[in-house]
Design an enzyme around this catalytic site. Structure first.
Site, short mmCIF file in Angstrom:
data_model
loop_
_atom_site.label_atom_id
_atom_site.label_comp_id
_atom_site.label_asym_id
_atom_site.label_seq_id
_atom_site.Cartn_x
_atom_site.Cartn_y
_atom_site.Cartn_z
N CYS A 1 22.78 -9.25 -33.73
CA CYS A 1 22.93 -9.99 -34.99
C CYS A 1 21.97 -9.53 -36.08
O CYS A 1 22.11 -9.94 -37.23
CB CYS A 1 22.66 -11.47 -34.72
SG CYS A 1 21.01 -11.69 -34.06
N ASP B 1 18.75 -10.27 -36.19
CA ASP B 1 17.61 -11.17 -36.34
C ASP B 1 16.34 -10.49 -35.82
O ASP B 1 16.40 -9.64 -34.94
CB ASP B 1 17.85 -12.48 -35.58
CG ASP B 1 18.93 -13.32 -36.25
OD1 ASP B 1 19.34 -12.96 -37.36
OD2 ASP B 1 19.35 -14.32 -35.66
N CYS C 1 18.22 -17.13 -36.10
CA CYS C 1 19.00 -18.35 -35.91
C CYS C 1 18.18 -19.44 -35.22
O CYS C 1 17.07 -19.20 -34.74
CB CYS C 1 20.24 -18.04 -35.08
SG CYS C 1 19.84 -17.76 -33.35
N CYS D 1 20.19 -14.63 -27.90
CA CYS D 1 19.06 -15.00 -28.76
C CYS D 1 17.78 -15.13 -27.92
O CYS D 1 16.70 -14.81 -28.40
CB CYS D 1 19.34 -16.31 -29.48
SG CYS D 1 20.97 -16.38 -30.23
FE1 FES Z 1 20.50 -13.73 -33.87
FE2 FES Z 1 20.48 -15.83 -32.43
S1 FES Z 1 22.09 -15.19 -33.69
S2 FES Z 1 19.00 -14.29 -32.45
#
Ligand code: FES
Length: 140
Positions: free
Chosen positions: A37, A39, A62, A106
């Site tokens: 994602c 992140d 997230c 995540c």
């Molecule tokens: Fe990226 Fe959870 S959606 S770490």
């Protein structure tokens, strides 16, 4: 209203994350990005006599990433490096009362940020890193 698929603990650590911030004189810092994602999580560890005495994090991600970062920093405090290395993303998710399957990736970020910070610690000591950061298979 539909119920959120998150446990109370996940919500608690998301709304009131523990140990947010930086450690200016950290012994090891790890930064990892989630390829699924994008992140990003940064973890700071203070290590004294092989024991993690403090842990802080900054997560651009997230809710599940924030909850797992918060939980993992709580879990590692007071642990030896060897004990901390045994903490898996599953253990973090379990400590939070579970995560929905699509959010398990995540929690991988939390485990990898921890291992990356420990790796940095060994490097700074001029020691060989006695473990590999595992490449997890991310579920899509
Ligand atoms: Fe990226 Fe959870 S959606 S770490």
């Amino acid at each position: 209203m539909e119920q959120l698929p998150y446990s109370e603990k996940v919500m608690d650590h998301f709304m009131n994350p523990r140990n947010v911030g930086e450690i200016p004189d950290a012994s090891g810092i790890g930064t990892v990005g989630n390829p699924v994602c994008g992140d990003v999580m940064k973890m700071f560890l203070k290590i004294e006599n092989n024991v993690i005495v403090d842990a802080k994090f900054k997560t651009f991600g997230c809710g599940a990433a924030i909850s797992t970062s918060s939980m993992v920093t709580e879990m590692v405090k007071g642990k030896t490096i060897e004990e901390a290395l045994k903490i898996s993303n599953k253990a973090v998710a379990e400590a939070l009362g579970g995560l929905p399957p699509i959010k398990m990736h995540c929690s991988v970020l939390a485990e990898e940020a921890l291992r990356s910070a420990l790796k940095d610690y060994y490097k700074r000591q001029g020691k060989e890193v006695p473990f590999e950061i595992e490449e997890h298979k991310h579920e899509h």
